[in-house]
Write an enzyme that holds these catalytic residues in place. Structure first.
Site, PDB file in Angstrom:
ATOM      1  N   HIS A 188      -2.472   6.917  12.892  1.00 50.76           N
ATOM      2  CA  HIS A 188      -1.969   8.275  12.711  1.00 50.76           C
ATOM      3  C   HIS A 188      -3.116   9.286  12.686  1.00 50.76           C
ATOM      4  O   HIS A 188      -2.992  10.396  13.230  1.00 50.76           O
ATOM      5  CB  HIS A 188      -1.167   8.359  11.401  1.00 50.76           C
ATOM      6  CG  HIS A 188       0.193   7.757  11.471  1.00 50.76           C
ATOM      7  ND1 HIS A 188       0.401   6.407  11.604  1.00 50.76           N
ATOM      8  CD2 HIS A 188       1.435   8.334  11.438  1.00 50.76           C
ATOM      9  CE1 HIS A 188       1.707   6.160  11.629  1.00 50.76           C
ATOM     10  NE2 HIS A 188       2.356   7.311  11.534  1.00 50.76           N
ATOM     11  N   HIS A 216      -3.273   3.373   3.939  1.00 52.90           N
ATOM     12  CA  HIS A 216      -4.652   3.167   4.379  1.00 52.90           C
ATOM     13  C   HIS A 216      -5.614   3.484   3.253  1.00 52.90           C
ATOM     14  O   HIS A 216      -5.275   4.189   2.290  1.00 52.90           O
ATOM     15  CB  HIS A 216      -4.982   4.066   5.584  1.00 52.90           C
ATOM     16  CG  HIS A 216      -4.253   3.697   6.830  1.00 52.90           C
ATOM     17  ND1 HIS A 216      -4.653   2.692   7.673  1.00 52.90           N
ATOM     18  CD2 HIS A 216      -3.115   4.226   7.386  1.00 52.90           C
ATOM     19  CE1 HIS A 216      -3.821   2.597   8.684  1.00 52.90           C
ATOM     20  NE2 HIS A 216      -2.882   3.517   8.534  1.00 52.90           N
TER      21      HIS A 216
END
Length: 286
Positions: A207, A249
């Site tokens: 992303h 993440h």
């Protein structure tokens, strides 16, 4: 009564003292070669010393090292070299371990939306909406639709290169994830939208790479007003922040993803397809 045998006097340095006929003693050095006139017992001693020296010289150095190492290991006094290296880690290894610990600590501290029970669990639906806005499937579908509906050659050129950049981003991120194989944070919930096999790995954030590349692309090739340009930058930053807040993440995954997406745009510019190339490709399919 028989007199005891006369012993050959020896001086303090270890050299034999020989008595002469006139009653004086002569000192003979062992370092000088003996001639034929020397006494037989000294000649025999010199020969034995020479033979021992030859045997010591002919002994294999490897055998001496092996015997010494085996003796040292048996006595427990010698320490293997690799054990010494493990006991004294390098500065680089210590620094990397410290940075990794800081990264994990920051990622866990910022993961305030990792679950509904977290401190900011009420903001989790909004973060998931931002997560979907940076997913690859909406961007690929939107670029293909705009390419199909575009009437001008310039619009088709821009949309085609954006689509090519998105496909390139998917391939590069998948390769890096497959090579690094870093697991996602332990507090992450695997409820992500439309995941694939490589999405179980964390490094880098796809992303973040997509947000950085698309943000640069839109700012460079679309005529946008100043408020819209600020919104594009704000959207890219929120996409990266949502990855950490949702626990998807670590911080380093997002930071490296932003850098990787920034560099991917340069690669798209190098591989840019012009409108003439597009017309030739469309002519072949027609």
């Amino acid at each position: 009564m028989p007199s005891p045998k006369a012993k050959t006097p020896v001086r303090s340095g270890g050299s034999p003292v020989l008595g002469g006929a006139n009653g004086r003693y002569e000192f003979m050095s062992l370092t000088k070669p003996l001639g034929r006139s020397s006494p037989p017992h000294l000649l025999h001693r010199q020969g034995s010393d020479t033979t021992a020296a030859r045997l010591r010289a002919s002994e294999s150095p490897t055998r001496r090292r092996g015997s010494s190492s085996s003796t040292g290991s048996a006595s427990g006094q010698a320490v293997p070299e690799e054990d010494g290296i493990r006991l004294n880690p390098s500065f680089v290894r210590v620094a990397l371990s410290s940075l990794l610990a800081i990264d994990l600590w920051m990622s866990k501290s910022l993961g305030v939306c990792a679950s509904e029970d977290a401190s900011c669990g009420s903001v989790r639906p909004l973060m998931k909406l931002i997560e979907i806005s940076g997913h690859g499937i909406p961007w690929l579908a939107g670029s293909a639709y705009c390419l199909y509906k575009s009437d001008s050659a310039a619009g088709q050129e821009v949309m085609l290169n954006l689509l090519m950049g998105l496909l390139l981003d998917l391939v590069l991120v998948a390769i890096v994830k497959a090579v690094v194989r870093r697991r996602r944070p332990a507090h992450n919930r695997m409820d992500m939208f439309a995941t694939f096999s490589v999405d179980r790995y964390s490094f880098p954030s796809g992303h973040a790479t997509r947000a950085a590349m698309c943000g640069r692309f839109l700012l460079a090739h679309l005529v946008l007003a100043a408020p819209l340009r600020v919104l594009v930058l704000l959207w890219a930053g929120l996409v990266g922040l949502s990855r950490v807040m949702l626990g998807r993440h670590n911080v380093t995954d997002v930071m490296f993803g932003f850098w990787m997406g920034y560099c991917q745009y340069n690669l798209v510019e190098m591989l840019w397809l012009s409108s003439q190339t597009l017309q030739g490709m469309l002519g072949q399919f027609a």
